[in-house]
Design an enzyme around this catalytic site. Structure first.
Site, PDB file in Angstrom:
ATOM      1  N   GLU A 101      -6.417   4.750   8.062  1.00  0.00           N
ATOM      2  CA  GLU A 101      -6.375   6.236   7.752  1.00  0.00           C
ATOM      3  C   GLU A 101      -7.665   6.902   7.043  1.00  0.00           C
ATOM      4  O   GLU A 101      -7.946   7.938   7.259  1.00  0.00           O
ATOM      5  CB  GLU A 101      -5.183   6.458   6.900  1.00  0.00           C
ATOM      6  CG  GLU A 101      -3.778   6.460   7.640  1.00  0.00           C
ATOM      7  CD  GLU A 101      -2.663   5.758   7.009  1.00  0.00           C
ATOM      8  OE1 GLU A 101      -2.694   5.539   5.745  1.00  0.00           O
ATOM      9  OE2 GLU A 101      -1.818   5.047   7.603  1.00  0.00           O
ATOM     10  N   LYS A 149       0.131   4.044  -0.188  1.00  0.00           N
ATOM     11  CA  LYS A 149      -0.578   5.482   0.254  1.00  0.00           C
ATOM     12  C   LYS A 149      -0.289   6.521  -0.468  1.00  0.00           C
ATOM     13  O   LYS A 149      -0.319   6.290  -1.768  1.00  0.00           O
ATOM     14  CB  LYS A 149      -0.029   5.749   1.607  1.00  0.00           C
ATOM     15  CG  LYS A 149      -0.048   4.588   2.520  1.00  0.00           C
ATOM     16  CD  LYS A 149       0.131   4.698   4.035  1.00  0.00           C
ATOM     17  CE  LYS A 149      -0.107   3.260   4.780  1.00  0.00           C
ATOM     18  NZ  LYS A 149       0.033   3.277   6.192  1.00  0.00           N
ATOM     19  N   ASN A 171       0.994  -0.948   0.206  1.00  0.00           N
ATOM     20  CA  ASN A 171      -0.166   0.002   0.126  1.00  0.00           C
ATOM     21  C   ASN A 171       0.889   1.402   0.058  1.00  0.00           C
ATOM     22  O   ASN A 171       1.410   1.433   1.164  1.00  0.00           O
ATOM     23  CB  ASN A 171      -0.818   0.021   1.226  1.00  0.00           C
ATOM     24  CG  ASN A 171      -1.721   1.231   1.640  1.00  0.00           C
ATOM     25  OD1 ASN A 171      -1.966   1.955   0.506  1.00  0.00           O
ATOM     26  ND2 ASN A 171      -2.234   1.581   2.858  1.00  0.00           N
ATOM     27  N   GLY A 178       2.709   2.392  10.583  1.00  0.00           N
ATOM     28  CA  GLY A 178       3.688   3.357  10.496  1.00  0.00           C
ATOM     29  C   GLY A 178       4.389   4.008  11.750  1.00  0.00           C
ATOM     30  O   GLY A 178       5.126   4.935  11.765  1.00  0.00           O
ATOM     31  N   HIS A 206      -9.401   1.417   5.223  1.00  0.00           N
ATOM     32  CA  HIS A 206      -8.097   1.565   5.908  1.00  0.00           C
ATOM     33  C   HIS A 206      -8.222   2.371   6.963  1.00  0.00           C
ATOM     34  O   HIS A 206      -9.145   3.215   6.882  1.00  0.00           O
ATOM     35  CB  HIS A 206      -7.194   1.884   4.826  1.00  0.00           C
ATOM     36  CG  HIS A 206      -5.669   1.981   5.344  1.00  0.00           C
ATOM     37  ND1 HIS A 206      -5.200   2.870   6.304  1.00  0.00           N
ATOM     38  CD2 HIS A 206      -4.608   1.183   5.356  1.00  0.00           C
ATOM     39  CE1 HIS A 206      -3.865   2.905   6.556  1.00  0.00           C
ATOM     40  NE2 HIS A 206      -3.502   1.645   6.040  1.00  0.00           N
ATOM     41  N   SER A 256       3.522  -1.952  10.314  1.00  0.00           N
ATOM     42  CA  SER A 256       5.070  -2.092  10.208  1.00  0.00           C
ATOM     43  C   SER A 256       5.653  -3.475   9.973  1.00  0.00           C
ATOM     44  O   SER A 256       6.741  -3.707  10.623  1.00  0.00           O
ATOM     45  CB  SER A 256       5.282  -1.684  11.734  1.00  0.00           C
ATOM     46  OG  SER A 256       4.882  -0.437  12.178  1.00  0.00           O
ATOM     47  N   GLU A 306      -5.317  -4.806  10.929  1.00  0.00           N
ATOM     48  CA  GLU A 306      -4.045  -3.889  11.101  1.00  0.00           C
ATOM     49  C   GLU A 306      -4.357  -3.008  12.454  1.00  0.00           C
ATOM     50  O   GLU A 306      -5.188  -2.054  12.281  1.00  0.00           O
ATOM     51  CB  GLU A 306      -4.224  -2.830   9.927  1.00  0.00           C
ATOM     52  CG  GLU A 306      -3.725  -3.381   8.573  1.00  0.00           C
ATOM     53  CD  GLU A 306      -3.360  -2.519   7.448  1.00  0.00           C
ATOM     54  OE1 GLU A 306      -2.349  -2.676   7.193  1.00  0.00           O
ATOM     55  OE2 GLU A 306      -4.177  -1.335   7.169  1.00  0.00           O
TER      56      GLU A 306
HETATM   57  P1  PGA Z   1       2.820   0.380   7.590  1.00  0.00           P
HETATM   58  O1  PGA Z   1       1.330   0.524   7.014  1.00  0.00           O
HETATM   59  O2  PGA Z   1       3.532  -0.982   6.991  1.00  0.00           O
HETATM   60  O3  PGA Z   1       3.742   1.612   6.850  1.00  0.00           O
HETATM   61  O4  PGA Z   1       2.801   0.429   9.169  1.00  0.00           O
HETATM   62  C1  PGA Z   1       0.568  -0.533   6.760  1.00  0.00           C
HETATM   63  C2  PGA Z   1      -0.621   0.048   6.376  1.00  0.00           C
HETATM   64  O5  PGA Z   1      -1.262   0.963   6.817  1.00  0.00           O
HETATM   65  O6  PGA Z   1      -1.296  -0.808   5.456  1.00  0.00           O
END
Ligand code: PGA
Length: 272
Positions: A111, A25, A23, A185, A109, A224, A179
């Site tokens: 976010e 983003k 992803n 992140g 997601h 992460s 997640e």
């Molecule tokens: P990350 O993000 O691997 O940077 O923690 C995962 C995600 O948000 O899908």
């Protein structure tokens, strides 16, 4: 829509092929396509045990899909609108993603849930839109740190799965991504024991609704995941792949994660 879930194999765990999903983003311009080229050459000779998906920003889907054609890399969107078309400035619909060459779309997601106030009902509608357009929906769920600290993680995730996953979901058109919000992140990952327990909870929630067909749904872990922890996470029992943010931006690192998805015999996980 009639449900057409496949009959699960006796040992359906072995039948669930792992998925390494990147992803990106809101990262990436045309220059980032060089990473895809690199990834394609890294994987060219491998007999991969995992499916590979990259979800770039919408602006790159068509170019990436063209580059990935004929390779083992599939392309997905990061979100879609619940409607097919209309006066929704800035939004992208599921048929548009399909038209651009996407096979899959991430919905719900954290976010989007946090920064765009998306509720389970919105995620549900987006997943249905994805299905109408012939896309696989990766439906994301996960608790916040406060919810986990308060001992509510299970209930939160069960509720999200129940309300976000449409009735017409099948293992072919739907993937769940667990997640934990606090792991995204941040460099923090859940313990193997916590991941195993939550994936089990999600599987049970699906079983209560879809019966034996639930065993064929893929459930990814995200938060992460990187080259250094991928092997451990991807071999936690019940983990069918990873949704990878930051670490998917580098072809070399994402390749290590893809390689780590090669199935091994499940091993027991020590409690953290
Ligand atoms: P990350 O993000 O691997 O940077 O923690 C995962 C995600 O948000 O899908």
């Amino acid at each position: 829509m009639p449900r057409s879930a496949p009959t699960p194999a006796p040992n359906s765990v072995a039948r669930r092929r792992k998925l390494a999903a990147g992803n990106w983003k809101m990262n990436g311009t045309a220059a980032s396509l060089a990473e895809v080229k690199k990834l394609k050459s890294l994987i060219r000779k491998d007999r991969l045990a995992a499916d590979i998906l990259i979800c770039p920003p919408a602006t790159l889907i068509e170019r990436l899909a063209r580059m990935a054609k004929g390779s083992k890399v599939a392309v997905g969107g990061q979100d879609c609108h619940a409607k097919e078309q209309g006066a929704f400035t800035g939004d992208v619909s599921a048929p548009m993603l399909a038209d651009a060459g996407a096979s899959t779309v991430i919905v719900g997601h954290s976010e989007r849930r946090t920064l765009h106030a998306e509720r389970d009902a919105d995620v549900h509608a987006k997943a249905e839109a994805a299905h109408r357009a012939g896309l696989v929906a990766i439906i994301c769920v996960g608790e916040t740190l406060d919810e986990r600290s308060a001992g509510k993680a299970d209930d939160i995730v069960k509720g999200q799965v129940s309300r976000s996953v449409p009735d017409a979901a099948t293992p072919k058109n739907t993937i769940i991504a667990y997640e934990p919000v606090w792991a995204i992140g941040t460099g923090k990952t859940a313990t193997a024991a916590d991941i195993e327990a939550m994936h089990h909870t999600i599987r049970e929630t699906l079983r209560a609704r879809f019966g034996a067909a639930a065993d064929a749904f893929r459930i990814l872990y995200g938060g992460s995941v990187k080259a250094s922890n991928a092997a451990e996470i991807l071999h936690v029992p019940g983990v069918d792949g990873a949704l990878v943010g930051g670490a998917s931006l580098s072809a070399a690192e994402f390749y290590e994660i893809i390689k780590a998805a090669t199935p091994k015999r499940p091993r027991s996980i020590k409690a953290a």
